[in-house]
Design a protein around this motif. Structure first.
Motif, mmCIF file in Angstrom:
data_model
loop_
_atom_site.group_PDB
_atom_site.id
_atom_site.type_symbol
_atom_site.label_atom_id
_atom_site.label_comp_id
_atom_site.label_asym_id
_atom_site.label_seq_id
_atom_site.Cartn_x
_atom_site.Cartn_y
_atom_site.Cartn_z
ATOM 1 N N VAL A 74 7.554 -16.869 17.484
ATOM 2 C CA VAL A 74 8.682 -17.649 16.970
ATOM 3 C C VAL A 74 9.926 -17.159 17.704
ATOM 4 N N LEU A 75 10.474 -18.015 18.554
ATOM 5 C CA LEU A 75 11.662 -17.683 19.342
ATOM 6 C C LEU A 75 12.866 -18.404 18.758
ATOM 7 N N VAL A 76 13.967 -17.680 18.591
ATOM 8 C CA VAL A 76 15.179 -18.246 17.996
ATOM 9 C C VAL A 76 16.345 -17.973 18.932
ATOM 10 N N SER A 77 17.173 -19.009 19.152
ATOM 11 C CA SER A 77 18.332 -18.873 20.018
ATOM 12 C C SER A 77 19.506 -19.619 19.407
ATOM 13 N N GLY A 78 20.698 -19.064 19.552
ATOM 14 C CA GLY A 78 21.901 -19.746 19.108
ATOM 15 C C GLY A 78 22.412 -19.234 17.771
ATOM 16 N N GLY A 79 23.574 -19.761 17.412
ATOM 17 C CA GLY A 79 24.206 -19.382 16.159
ATOM 18 C C GLY A 79 23.863 -20.356 15.055
ATOM 19 N N PRO A 80 24.327 -20.118 13.853
ATOM 20 C CA PRO A 80 23.983 -20.959 12.699
ATOM 21 C C PRO A 80 24.370 -22.429 12.865
ATOM 22 N N TRP A 81 25.384 -22.711 13.622
ATOM 23 C CA TRP A 81 25.847 -24.090 13.803
ATOM 24 C C TRP A 81 25.012 -24.856 14.823
ATOM 25 N N ASN A 82 24.217 -24.152 15.640
ATOM 26 C CA ASN A 82 23.429 -24.800 16.696
ATOM 27 C C ASN A 82 22.292 -23.860 17.095
ATOM 28 N N THR A 83 21.206 -23.925 16.351
ATOM 29 C CA THR A 83 20.076 -23.025 16.554
ATOM 30 C C THR A 83 18.889 -23.804 17.090
ATOM 31 N N ILE A 84 18.228 -23.239 18.084
ATOM 32 C CA ILE A 84 16.986 -23.807 18.605
ATOM 33 C C ILE A 84 15.872 -22.810 18.288
ATOM 34 N N VAL A 85 14.780 -23.318 17.714
ATOM 35 C CA VAL A 85 13.615 -22.497 17.383
ATOM 36 C C VAL A 85 12.413 -23.094 18.106
ATOM 37 N N VAL A 86 11.669 -22.253 18.797
ATOM 38 C CA VAL A 86 10.418 -22.669 19.437
ATOM 39 C C VAL A 86 9.304 -21.852 18.807
ATOM 40 N N VAL A 87 8.308 -22.560 18.279
ATOM 41 C CA VAL A 87 7.184 -21.903 17.615
ATOM 42 C C VAL A 87 5.920 -22.221 18.404
ATOM 43 N N ALA A 88 5.269 -21.198 18.916
ATOM 44 C CA ALA A 88 3.979 -21.358 19.593
ATOM 45 C C ALA A 88 2.887 -21.094 18.572
ATOM 46 N N TRP A 89 1.892 -21.989 18.509
ATOM 47 C CA TRP A 89 0.865 -21.875 17.473
ATOM 48 C C TRP A 89 -0.523 -22.224 17.977
ATOM 49 N N ASN A 90 -1.494 -21.684 17.266
ATOM 50 C CA ASN A 90 -2.893 -22.096 17.362
ATOM 51 C C ASN A 90 -3.208 -22.764 16.037
ATOM 52 N N GLU A 91 -3.965 -23.847 16.092
ATOM 53 C CA GLU A 91 -4.266 -24.602 14.875
ATOM 54 C C GLU A 91 -5.763 -24.825 14.778
ATOM 55 N N THR A 92 -6.281 -24.744 13.557
ATOM 56 C CA THR A 92 -7.675 -25.072 13.298
ATOM 57 C C THR A 92 -7.719 -26.071 12.151
ATOM 58 N N ASN A 93 -8.788 -26.873 12.139
ATOM 59 C CA ASN A 93 -8.993 -27.833 11.058
ATOM 60 C C ASN A 93 -10.451 -28.249 11.056
ATOM 61 N N SER A 94 -10.876 -28.833 9.946
ATOM 62 C CA SER A 94 -12.240 -29.338 9.849
ATOM 63 C C SER A 94 -12.292 -30.854 9.842
ATOM 64 N N GLY A 95 -11.150 -31.520 9.866
ATOM 65 C CA GLY A 95 -11.172 -32.966 9.808
ATOM 66 C C GLY A 95 -11.895 -33.448 8.564
ATOM 67 N N THR A 96 -12.007 -34.756 8.421
ATOM 68 C CA THR A 96 -12.698 -35.311 7.261
ATOM 69 C C THR A 96 -14.205 -35.317 7.457
ATOM 70 N N ASP A 97 -14.672 -34.971 8.658
ATOM 71 C CA ASP A 97 -16.111 -34.948 8.922
ATOM 72 C C ASP A 97 -16.697 -33.540 8.875
ATOM 73 N N GLY A 98 -15.854 -32.534 8.600
ATOM 74 C CA GLY A 98 -16.331 -31.166 8.469
ATOM 75 C C GLY A 98 -16.554 -30.435 9.778
ATOM 76 N N VAL A 99 -16.276 -31.069 10.923
ATOM 77 C CA VAL A 99 -16.444 -30.418 12.225
ATOM 78 C C VAL A 99 -15.200 -29.588 12.520
ATOM 79 N N ARG A 100 -15.395 -28.303 12.756
ATOM 80 C CA ARG A 100 -14.271 -27.392 13.001
ATOM 81 C C ARG A 100 -13.761 -27.576 14.422
ATOM 82 N N THR A 101 -12.448 -27.800 14.563
ATOM 83 C CA THR A 101 -11.830 -27.928 15.883
ATOM 84 C C THR A 101 -10.620 -27.009 15.971
ATOM 85 N N HIS A 102 -10.198 -26.783 17.197
ATOM 86 C CA HIS A 102 -9.057 -25.909 17.486
ATOM 87 C C HIS A 102 -8.081 -26.663 18.379
ATOM 88 N N ASN A 103 -6.815 -26.356 18.231
ATOM 89 C CA ASN A 103 -5.786 -26.938 19.074
ATOM 90 C C ASN A 103 -4.695 -25.894 19.230
#
Length: 151
Positions: A74-103
């Protein structure tokens, strides 16, 4: 100190999403905001109202009911009046079919005085499209629905 507070709040918001609760995210939007998701699929498009954005999160949970984000950075830049946040993530889910995937991907957030005026979600769109195509083949028509957008 301010950047540490923002990082902690961003982590709390992702924790809420991981628990299936988008309300804390919706409460963070400024009166005028933009919520965008890259790509050309059922989750893509841009929303500028809370009603449309709420419908988008409801669709997200219907398509990927156990979606879970692990934050890499989680990267944060700027002051309270103008802040940019970049969040790098890994995501997992099973969908409605129960198959586990990653993104993986990024959220880019613009904050002004603690309120989100712009959120851009940048996933691996090819991987997500493959998941949505698989869900549609398994009978989930919403996986190929038109994006939820507003003007």
């Amino acid at each position: 100190m301010y950047h540490a507070i923002v990082r902690r709040r961003i982590r709390q918001l992702f924790d809420a999403v991981n628990q299936g609760d988008a309300e804390p995210v919706l409460e963070q939007f400024a009166p005028r905001f933009e919520h965008s998701f890259l790509g050309d699929h059922a989750l893509s498009g841009t929303r500028r109202t809370l009603a449309a954005t709420r419908r988008w999160y409801e669709r997200l949970y219907r398509l990927l009911p156990d979606i879970h984000f692990d934050l890499r950075e989680v990267l944060v830049s700027g002051g309270p009046w103008n802040t940019i946040v970049v969040v790098a993530w890994n995501e997992t889910n099973s969908g409605t079919d129960g198959v586990r995937t990653h993104n993986q991907g990024y959220h880019v957030v613009h904050l002004s005085w603690g309120r989100a005026s712009r959120l851009v979600i940048c996933p691996d769109t090819a991987g997500l499209k493959a998941t949505l195509d698989r869900l549609a083949r398994a009978g989930n028509e919403e996986a190929h629905a038109a994006p939820i957008v507003d003007i």
